[in-house]
Design a protein around this motif. Structure first.
Motif, PDB file in Angstrom:
ATOM      1  N   ARG A 170       0.865  -1.194   0.000  1.00 30.51           N
ATOM      2  CA  ARG A 170       0.000   0.000   0.000  1.00 30.51           C
ATOM      3  C   ARG A 170       0.895   1.236   0.000  1.00 30.51           C
ATOM      4  O   ARG A 170       1.850   1.318   0.771  1.00 30.51           O
ATOM      5  N   MET A 171       0.587   2.182  -0.869  1.00 28.76           N
ATOM      6  CA  MET A 171       1.456   3.361  -0.970  1.00 28.76           C
ATOM      7  C   MET A 171       0.657   4.635  -0.785  1.00 28.76           C
ATOM      8  O   MET A 171      -0.358   4.834  -1.456  1.00 28.76           O
ATOM      9  N   ALA A 172       1.143   5.489   0.099  1.00 29.59           N
ATOM     10  CA  ALA A 172       0.466   6.767   0.341  1.00 29.59           C
ATOM     11  C   ALA A 172       0.967   7.799  -0.667  1.00 29.59           C
ATOM     12  O   ALA A 172       1.547   8.814  -0.284  1.00 29.59           O
ATOM     13  N   ILE A 173       0.732   7.506  -1.946  1.00 27.07           N
ATOM     14  CA  ILE A 173       1.135   8.447  -3.000  1.00 27.07           C
ATOM     15  C   ILE A 173      -0.141   8.908  -3.688  1.00 27.07           C
ATOM     16  O   ILE A 173      -1.000   8.083  -4.013  1.00 27.07           O
ATOM     17  N   SER A 174      -0.280  10.214  -3.908  1.00 29.42           N
ATOM     18  CA  SER A 174      -1.438  10.707  -4.658  1.00 29.42           C
ATOM     19  C   SER A 174      -0.961  11.696  -5.714  1.00 29.42           C
ATOM     20  O   SER A 174       0.058  12.373  -5.540  1.00 29.42           O
ATOM     21  N   ALA A 175      -1.726  11.765  -6.809  1.00 31.98           N
ATOM     22  CA  ALA A 175      -1.393  12.710  -7.881  1.00 31.98           C
ATOM     23  C   ALA A 175      -1.530  14.152  -7.386  1.00 31.98           C
ATOM     24  O   ALA A 175      -0.775  15.033  -7.807  1.00 31.98           O
ATOM     25  N   THR A 176      -2.489  14.377  -6.486  1.00 27.73           N
ATOM     26  CA  THR A 176      -2.670  15.732  -5.940  1.00 27.73           C
ATOM     27  C   THR A 176      -1.376  16.209  -5.273  1.00 27.73           C
ATOM     28  O   THR A 176      -0.909  17.326  -5.504  1.00 27.73           O
ATOM     29  N   GLU A 177      -0.793  15.343  -4.450  1.00 24.19           N
ATOM     30  CA  GLU A 177       0.441  15.703  -3.746  1.00 24.19           C
ATOM     31  C   GLU A 177       1.595  15.867  -4.747  1.00 24.19           C
ATOM     32  O   GLU A 177       2.429  16.768  -4.614  1.00 24.19           O
ATOM     33  N   LEU A 178       1.615  15.015  -5.784  1.00 18.86           N
ATOM     34  CA  LEU A 178       2.665  15.156  -6.806  1.00 18.86           C
ATOM     35  C   LEU A 178       2.546  16.492  -7.525  1.00 18.86           C
ATOM     36  O   LEU A 178       3.553  17.178  -7.744  1.00 18.86           O
ATOM     37  N   ARG A 179       1.333  16.867  -7.903  1.00 18.64           N
ATOM     38  CA  ARG A 179       1.143  18.161  -8.612  1.00 18.64           C
ATOM     39  C   ARG A 179       1.567  19.313  -7.699  1.00 18.64           C
ATOM     40  O   ARG A 179       2.181  20.277  -8.147  1.00 18.64           O
ATOM     41  N   ARG A 180       1.233  19.195  -6.423  1.00 18.18           N
ATOM     42  CA  ARG A 180       1.601  20.253  -5.471  1.00 18.18           C
ATOM     43  C   ARG A 180       3.129  20.377  -5.383  1.00 18.18           C
ATOM     44  O   ARG A 180       3.684  21.461  -5.437  1.00 18.18           O
ATOM     45  N   ARG A 181       3.801  19.236  -5.305  1.00 18.54           N
ATOM     46  CA  ARG A 181       5.266  19.254  -5.195  1.00 18.54           C
ATOM     47  C   ARG A 181       5.885  19.809  -6.472  1.00 18.54           C
ATOM     48  O   ARG A 181       6.819  20.605  -6.425  1.00 18.54           O
ATOM     49  N   LEU A 182       5.347  19.377  -7.632  1.00 15.48           N
ATOM     50  CA  LEU A 182       5.916  19.840  -8.904  1.00 15.48           C
ATOM     51  C   LEU A 182       5.720  21.347  -9.062  1.00 15.48           C
ATOM     52  O   LEU A 182       6.621  22.057  -9.520  1.00 15.48           O
ATOM     53  N   ALA A 183       4.538  21.832  -8.661  1.00 17.38           N
ATOM     54  CA  ALA A 183       4.258  23.266  -8.800  1.00 17.38           C
ATOM     55  C   ALA A 183       5.234  24.085  -7.960  1.00 17.38           C
ATOM     56  O   ALA A 183       5.580  25.213  -8.308  1.00 17.38           O
ATOM     57  N   ARG A 184       5.677  23.506  -6.843  1.00 17.00           N
ATOM     58  CA  ARG A 184       6.606  24.234  -5.955  1.00 17.00           C
ATOM     59  C   ARG A 184       8.065  23.942  -6.238  1.00 17.00           C
ATOM     60  O   ARG A 184       8.934  24.387  -5.489  1.00 17.00           O
TER      61      ARG A 184
END
Ligand code: ATP
Length: 209
Positions: A170-184
């Motif tokens: 099980r992985m606590a990875i979400s696209a929302t968090e990825l987009r947030r990190r990439l935007a920053r």
């Protein structure tokens, strides 16, 4: 079928697809990006770009298929239509499974023609860290009498059942968090495949303009 926005695809999607295939002994897992997801806002990057990232993410992984059938359909991307087209291809006896994470499952009663999903396929709900909410009443009614706790019992029929699965990784990875990190401009290393990260960086995707 594992449908989604894949905005962008990440290791939570890909590892779940591999483990689903093993757990259910599936011939193939079709990862199917939605052109226009009915219950959420416009994805951040174009369908063609999300498909390209998905293809890069899958690479040569055995049994995983980047399936672009929703991208050529007019109107909203309803899963019932997608399952109907898979059913037509595979025939009435094939066992067809629609997999989704617990977060997506919680909203199932709001989807287009939810009963029809069960006529066409089994639903397999994958546990996701940070998404443990109880089922709303409408959803409990929708799935009443369908739940199976055993893969063999589920796969003895072509469609109509519900199974909840806790996959090994099980992985606590979400696209929302990825987009947030990439935007920053923060690191996304080891959250998505290297080839996907490289394409995102090379094409300046998900950057705040
Ligand atoms: P967003 O954060 O933008 O909502 P997401 O990471 O949930 O995106 P989607 O493309 O919406 O990704 O997900 C497609 C499907 O994959 C959904 O059924 C979702 O529940 C499931 N999924 C997404 N991330 C994971 C994960 N880490 N583990 C298991 N399933 C996942």
């Amino acid at each position: 079928m594992l449908g989604g926005t894949f905005d962008p695809v990440h290791l939570g999607h890909l590892r779940s697809a591999v483990e689903l295939r093993e757990a259910l002994a599936l011939d193939r897992v079709h990862l199917i990006p939605a052109k226009a997801p009915p219950l959420r806002g416009e994805p951040s990057v174009s369908p063609a770009e999300r498909l390209a990232l998905l293809r890069l993410g899958i690479g040569d992984t055995p049994g995983l298929v980047a399936d672009d059938r929703e991208l050529w359909r007019e109107g909203p991307s309803y899963s019932a239509d997608t399952l109907a087209s898979l059913r037509e291809e595979l025939g009435s006896e094939a066992r067809l499974v629609m997999a989704l994470g617990h977060d997506a499952f919680l909203r199932l009663a709001d989807w287009h023609a939810p009963q029809r999903l069960f006529e066409l396929a089994h639903l397999v709900v994958v546990d996701r860290p940070d998404h443990q909410a109880a089922l709303p009443v409408a959803l409990r009614d929708l799935v009443a009498g369908r739940e199976s706790d055993d893969v063999d019992a589920l796969m003895a029929r072509p469609a109509g059942g519900l199974l909840r699965l806790r996959l090994p990784s099980r992985m606590a990875i979400s696209a929302t968090e990825l987009r947030r990190r990439l935007a920053r401009g923060l690191s996304v290393r080891y959250l998505l495949p290297e080839a996907v990260e490289a394409h995102i960086m090379d094409h300046n995707l998900y950057r705040r303009s």
